[in-house]
Design a protein around this motif. Structure first.
Motif, PDB file in Angstrom:
ATOM      1  N   GLU A 276       7.140  77.594  44.102  1.00 47.37           N
ATOM      2  CA  GLU A 276       7.754  77.143  42.670  1.00 47.37           C
ATOM      3  C   GLU A 276       8.477  78.209  42.256  1.00 47.37           C
ATOM      4  OE1 GLU A 276       9.096  74.629  40.114  1.00 47.37           O
ATOM      5  OE2 GLU A 276       8.281  74.434  42.001  1.00 47.37           O
ATOM      6  N   LEU A 277       7.945  79.698  42.320  1.00 48.55           N
ATOM      7  CA  LEU A 277       8.409  80.750  41.732  1.00 48.55           C
ATOM      8  C   LEU A 277       9.583  81.085  42.445  1.00 48.55           C
ATOM      9  CD1 LEU A 277       5.272  82.845  41.126  1.00 48.55           C
ATOM     10  CD2 LEU A 277       6.658  81.786  39.409  1.00 48.55           C
TER      11      LEU A 277
ATOM     12  N   ARG B 272      11.484  79.247  44.339  1.00 47.99           N
ATOM     13  CA  ARG B 272      12.725  78.339  44.279  1.00 47.99           C
ATOM     14  C   ARG B 272      13.476  78.673  42.997  1.00 47.99           C
ATOM     15  NH1 ARG B 272       9.555  74.384  46.316  1.00 47.99           N
ATOM     16  NH2 ARG B 272       7.807  74.187  44.539  1.00 47.99           N
ATOM     17  N   HIS B 273      13.033  79.236  42.089  1.00 46.40           N
ATOM     18  CA  HIS B 273      13.565  79.759  40.856  1.00 46.40           C
ATOM     19  C   HIS B 273      13.952  81.247  40.720  1.00 46.40           C
ATOM     20  CE1 HIS B 273      13.046  75.792  38.804  1.00 46.40           C
ATOM     21  NE2 HIS B 273      11.846  75.727  39.262  1.00 46.40           N
ATOM     22  N   GLY B 274      13.562  81.962  41.723  1.00 47.19           N
ATOM     23  CA  GLY B 274      13.734  83.339  41.719  1.00 47.19           C
ATOM     24  C   GLY B 274      13.111  84.221  40.781  1.00 47.19           C
ATOM     25  N   ILE B 275      11.800  83.552  40.239  1.00 44.84           N
ATOM     26  CA  ILE B 275      11.094  84.276  39.480  1.00 44.84           C
ATOM     27  C   ILE B 275      10.135  85.136  39.886  1.00 44.84           C
ATOM     28  CG2 ILE B 275       9.484  83.815  37.507  1.00 44.84           C
ATOM     29  CD1 ILE B 275      10.838  81.206  37.142  1.00 44.84           C
TER      30      ILE B 275
ATOM     31  N   PRO C  68       6.169  73.470  37.120  1.00 48.14           N
ATOM     32  CA  PRO C  68       7.513  73.174  37.481  1.00 48.14           C
ATOM     33  C   PRO C  68       8.029  72.833  35.834  1.00 48.14           C
ATOM     34  CG  PRO C  68       6.339  72.187  39.318  1.00 48.14           C
ATOM     35  CD  PRO C  68       5.381  72.902  38.346  1.00 48.14           C
TER      36      PRO C  68
ATOM     37  N   ILE D   9       8.221  76.003  33.545  1.00 46.37           N
ATOM     38  CA  ILE D   9       9.433  76.841  33.732  1.00 46.37           C
ATOM     39  C   ILE D   9      10.657  76.283  33.161  1.00 46.37           C
ATOM     40  CG2 ILE D   9      10.955  77.661  35.617  1.00 46.37           C
ATOM     41  CD1 ILE D   9       8.447  77.841  37.403  1.00 46.37           C
ATOM     42  N   ALA D  10      10.838  74.834  33.521  1.00 45.57           N
ATOM     43  CA  ALA D  10      11.870  73.956  32.891  1.00 45.57           C
ATOM     44  C   ALA D  10      11.864  74.190  31.297  1.00 45.57           C
ATOM     45  CB  ALA D  10      11.823  72.612  33.654  1.00 45.57           C
TER      46      ALA D  10
ATOM     47  N   GLN E  23      12.965  77.624  30.182  1.00 46.67           N
ATOM     48  CA  GLN E  23      14.262  78.018  30.479  1.00 46.67           C
ATOM     49  C   GLN E  23      15.290  77.030  29.286  1.00 46.67           C
ATOM     50  OE1 GLN E  23      14.559  77.085  34.802  1.00 46.67           O
ATOM     51  NE2 GLN E  23      14.535  79.054  35.327  1.00 46.67           N
ATOM     52  N   GLU E  24      14.789  75.922  29.253  1.00 46.83           N
ATOM     53  CA  GLU E  24      15.671  75.019  28.150  1.00 46.83           C
ATOM     54  C   GLU E  24      15.781  75.722  27.027  1.00 46.83           C
ATOM     55  OE1 GLU E  24      13.938  71.267  28.100  1.00 46.83           O
ATOM     56  OE2 GLU E  24      14.813  70.804  29.975  1.00 46.83           O
TER      57      GLU E  24
END
Length: 212
Positions: free
Chosen positions: A37-38, A40-43, A191, A194-195, A198-199
């Motif tokens: 998951e990390l 996928r988001h480049g975290i 997930p 993170i979303a 980010q929002e």
């Protein structure tokens, strides 16, 4: 040499960044899913690493290092150094030093360096005392990384509650305590967490990004 380790509960920054930290002390759990998951988001995140976990999961330790995550020393076998959370006797100075050094050696078996996790230490259960803060710099550790908010996912609370708890405490430089273990709901919450962050305009950093 610094005489006493400093304790941080958040990063000193006004930037809209948050540090996701995952403690690895029990089983392999959802570590792979968390890393996926990390990625996928480049975290890049921070992992509180016990020696026992590193010895059991060298492939994941190697992946964490390869993908740019930060490892911090979380002791070898995860005892309470003070006994406060477990009702056990405090560890002696020699026992404390051995716990820290053995964790270094376990990670060094993968990374090739016993300094990989220095200068950051996270005490098991968050238990520390003045004696530990004095000892740590002698072992190469100058920063005790605590947290701004404990997700409580390790208690098995619903993932939605994990997200709610973390969002309520979100602020620039917040350090979030999460766990990789199978009993934790943090991976399931990740997930959405993170979303949601980010929002709100937050980016993600490792705990050393804002620390000297």
């Amino acid at each position: 040499m610094q005489s006493v380790a400093r304790v941080i509960t958040r990063l000193e920054t006004t930037q809209a960044v948050i540090a996701l930290t995952f403690d690895c002390g029990a089983d392999r759990g959802y570590a792979e899913e968390i890393l996926d998951e990390l990625a996928r988001h480049g975290i890049r995140a921070t992992f509180g690493m016990t020696g026992a976990w590193a010895r059991a999961n060298p492939d994941l330790v190697a992946r964490m290092l390869r993908e740019g995550h930060r490892l911090i020393n979380h002791s070898d076998t995860h005892p309470s150094f003070t006994g406060r959370s477990t009702g056990s006797p405090p560890l002696s100075v020699d026992q404390r030093a051995a716990e820290i050094r053995r964790a270094e050696q376990a990670v060094a078996a993968v990374s090739g360096s016993e300094t990989t996790m220095r200068p950051y230490f996270r005490p098991p259960y968050g238990d520390y005392d003045e004696a530990l803060l004095t000892l740590l710099p002698e072992l190469g550790y100058s920063v005790v990384v605590m947290w701004t908010v404990d997700s409580l996912g390790w208690r098995g609370i619903p993932p939605e509650e994990v997200v709610t708890r973390v969002l309520a405490a979100a602020q620039p430089g917040a350090i979030v305590l999460l766990h990789v273990g199978a009993q934790s709901t943090d991976a399931a919450a990740l997930p959405q967490l993170i979303a949601a962050l980010q929002e709100r305009g937050y980016g993600f950093v490792t705990t050393d990004a804002q620390l000297g």
